[in-house]
Design an enzyme around this catalytic site. Structure first.
Site, mmCIF file in Angstrom:
data_model
loop_
_atom_site.group_PDB
_atom_site.id
_atom_site.type_symbol
_atom_site.label_atom_id
_atom_site.label_comp_id
_atom_site.label_asym_id
_atom_site.label_seq_id
_atom_site.Cartn_x
_atom_site.Cartn_y
_atom_site.Cartn_z
ATOM 1 N N GLU A 123 0.813 -1.219 0.000
ATOM 2 C CA GLU A 123 0.000 0.000 0.000
ATOM 3 C C GLU A 123 0.846 1.268 0.000
ATOM 4 O O GLU A 123 0.515 2.254 -0.648
ATOM 5 C CB GLU A 123 -0.925 0.012 1.227
ATOM 6 C CG GLU A 123 -1.851 1.218 1.250
ATOM 7 C CD GLU A 123 -2.774 1.203 2.450
ATOM 8 O OE1 GLU A 123 -3.564 2.135 2.582
ATOM 9 O OE2 GLU A 123 -2.686 0.250 3.241
ATOM 10 N N ASP A 253 -9.178 3.518 22.076
ATOM 11 C CA ASP A 253 -10.280 2.584 22.288
ATOM 12 C C ASP A 253 -9.662 1.201 22.515
ATOM 13 O O ASP A 253 -8.467 1.004 22.246
ATOM 14 C CB ASP A 253 -11.180 2.596 21.049
ATOM 15 C CG ASP A 253 -12.248 1.530 21.090
ATOM 16 O OD1 ASP A 253 -12.916 1.405 22.128
ATOM 17 O OD2 ASP A 253 -12.395 0.802 20.087
ATOM 18 N N GLU A 255 -11.663 -2.360 22.152
ATOM 19 C CA GLU A 255 -12.215 -3.392 21.268
ATOM 20 C C GLU A 255 -12.053 -2.982 19.804
ATOM 21 O O GLU A 255 -12.569 -1.969 19.364
ATOM 22 C CB GLU A 255 -13.691 -3.607 21.604
ATOM 23 C CG GLU A 255 -14.351 -4.744 20.847
ATOM 24 C CD GLU A 255 -15.810 -4.932 21.251
ATOM 25 O OE1 GLU A 255 -16.502 -5.734 20.615
ATOM 26 O OE2 GLU A 255 -16.254 -4.253 22.198
ATOM 27 N N SER A 389 -16.009 1.598 26.405
ATOM 28 C CA SER A 389 -17.325 1.426 27.027
ATOM 29 C C SER A 389 -17.248 0.480 28.219
ATOM 30 O O SER A 389 -18.116 0.485 29.085
ATOM 31 C CB SER A 389 -18.330 0.905 26.006
ATOM 32 O OG SER A 389 -17.887 -0.314 25.444
ATOM 33 N N LYS A 422 -19.712 7.416 23.993
ATOM 34 C CA LYS A 422 -18.562 7.527 23.102
ATOM 35 C C LYS A 422 -18.905 8.138 21.747
ATOM 36 O O LYS A 422 -17.998 8.487 20.978
ATOM 37 C CB LYS A 422 -17.912 6.156 22.893
ATOM 38 C CG LYS A 422 -17.281 5.587 24.163
ATOM 39 C CD LYS A 422 -16.527 4.314 23.875
ATOM 40 C CE LYS A 422 -15.285 4.589 23.061
ATOM 41 N NZ LYS A 422 -14.527 3.360 22.756
ATOM 42 N N ASP A 448 -12.068 2.123 16.301
ATOM 43 C CA ASP A 448 -12.499 1.366 15.124
ATOM 44 C C ASP A 448 -13.907 1.771 14.682
ATOM 45 O O ASP A 448 -14.406 1.259 13.681
ATOM 46 C CB ASP A 448 -12.481 -0.132 15.424
ATOM 47 C CG ASP A 448 -13.505 -0.520 16.490
ATOM 48 O OD1 ASP A 448 -13.502 0.124 17.553
ATOM 49 O OD2 ASP A 448 -14.302 -1.449 16.264
#
Length: 489
Positions: A123, A253, A255, A389, A422, A448
């Protein structure tokens, strides 16, 4: 492998014995040892994949000698000889590492070509003008000389042979680069020499740059070109540094950003669901659990008023312990199934998970690039925070007990939904007020979730979206920078 096996086009008796021989084993151990030393010295960004050494074996012709390459996705300080790939001189993988047990990922072979002469299907090639993902970038390699002025002839020949190239590698020396698309490389780590600059300029003008009659190799000319080059690159360097964002804090974050979504959905959530009844029974009379129950009562009452499906009334304490616990289990299971991002659920889950971690039934999981990035940012004076969260306790637990050790030493603080949703810009305004920056733009937020990035940007933060395995796909028209590894930051 008995008999004759073809390796690199050259017949080699007993290829398997060759692969398992002393020279290959010693080279594999050497690469692993070098990677560990590179880590100690702070050299080589990322995980150190594709560090390559040719196996020296006098009994094998040089064109057919094997190549040992370090894997991608393994931290340099943790590499062992068994993690190495062995390739033919043509790039064919002859030996690869054995799979590792969960949650460790099997080392993967780098996408870099073994000789680093031709690069394609990467890339970052698109950062070089005129090249795209499917294009091939050719970088000529020339031999080093005792003095740089002696490189003139070979540089000329390399550029003439590859007129579209924008870089030349010099063995045991470095890389010469030119062209606007290499500006970031020019201003950070490459060689800026008067000879090369003069040679390129003369080549572009069609002048025979090897001729002494032009006098550009005289000391006086050296000085003139060197002074001008210093001014050009100094200005370019200042411009590049000015364009870089001034980051004092990074907020992460969990997850899908530091940790695989699968760890949360397939390990943590089921553990909490399967152990909620056991946890409530064993801790029912503690102050902590009584507080958890009161939060759940308040949440359920609010849910009932809003008509949210799956919630059932929680009876008062005098109805009896068994009846209260039964109703709590029903509500918690429904909340987990719906993946509710609410404080009452997250707080209870954190307490259940704590027991699992303490009993060694759970172990925190992070992507392999995370520990090195945390250490690098921390050593660079950047403060690192978590905003998830999950409850703050649940966040600490993930980073407390990982295969990489306790990572909390790199973290300055934790934020959860008690500071706000969030997807609400006000939450990020609160965070910017809490971490001690002069302006929100000094904070980088990595997530994400597109909606979270939008909210952070609206609050003035810099936002980047994390692309990890298992994450939800992004729409094509989003305006955010994306990364697949923290090594890119």
């Amino acid at each position: 492998m008995a008999g004759v096996a073809a390796a690199n086009g050259f017949p080699v008796l007993n290829l398997q014995a060759y692969l398992e021989g002393k020279t290959v084993l010693e080279t594999r151990a050497l690469v692993a040892d070098l990677c560990r030393q590179f880590y100690t010295l702070g050299w080589v960004s990322g995980t150190g994949g594709s560090i390559t050494i040719k196996v020296h074996d006098d009994s094998i012709p040089k064109p057919d000698q094997l190549i040992v390459m370090s894997p991608s996705g393994v931290q340099k300080e943790r590499m062992i000889s068994e993690d190495m790939y062995v390739l033919s001189s043509g790039g064919e993988v002859l030996s690869k590492p054995c799979p590792k047990s969960y949650p460790h990922k099997t080392p993967k072979c780098s996408d870099c070509a073994p000789l680093f002469m031709k690069i394609a299907h990467m890339e970052m090639i698109k950062g070089i003008f005129g090249h795209g993902y499917y294009d091939e970038l050719v970088i000529p390699i020339i031999e080093n000389t005792a003095y740089e002025r002696e490189l003139t002839k070979s540089l000329s020949e390399a550029i003439s042979a590859y007129p579209k190239t924008t870089a030349v590698l010099v063995r045991n020396h470095g890389i010469y680069v030119w062209g606007d698309s290499w500006i970031s490389a020019k201003t950070q780590a490459e060689c800026y020499h008067y000879l090369f600059d003069a040679a390129i300029k003369l080549h572009q003008l069609g002048i025979d740059w090897t001729s002494p009659s032009h006098g550009f190799i005289k000391n006086e000319s050296y000085q003139r070109v060197s002074k001008r080059k210093f001014e050009v690159y100094a200005n370019a360097g200042l411009a590049f540094q000015a364009s870089k964002p001034s980051r004092k804090c990074i907020v992460l974050d969990i997850e899908g950003t530091t940790t695989p979504i699968s760890f949360v959905t397939e390990i943590l959530f089921p553990y909490a669901r399967d152990n909620v009844r056991k946890h409530l029974i064993s801790t029912y009379d503690t102050i902590e659990t009584k507080d958890d129950i009161e939060l759940l009562r308040a949440q359920v009452l609010d849910d009932l008023e809003k008509g949210i499906l799956g919630c059932t009334p929680i009876p008062p304490d005098d109805a009896g312990k068994e009846e209260v616990i039964e109703s709590l289990v029903v509500n918690v299971e429904a909340m987990i199934k719906a993946d509710r991002k609410i404080t009452a659920l997250k707080q209870l889950q954190g307490h259940i998970w704590r027991t699992g971690y303490d009993n060694n039934e759970l172990q925190g999981v992070v992507f392999n690039d995370v520990p090195e990035a945390l250490e690098r940012w921390h050593d660079g004076g950047i403060k690192i925070y978590i905003y998830s969260s999950g409850s703050r306790e649940a966040q600490r637990l993930i980073f407390r007990n990982t295969v990489h050790g306790d990572l909390r030493k790199y973290l300055c603080g934790f934020f959860d939904t008690t500071i706000g949703n969030k997807r609400d810009a006000k939450s990020y305004c609160e965070i910017s007020q809490s971490v001690g920056v002069d302006k929100p733009s000094e904070i980088l937020f990595i997530t994400d979730v597109y909606q979270e990035a939008v909210a952070a940007k609206a609050a003035g933060l810099e936002a980047i979206i994390s692309i990890r395995p298992g994450n939800a796909p992004l729409s094509e028209n989003h305006e955010f920078k994306t990364i697949t590894s923290f090594a890119e930051i």
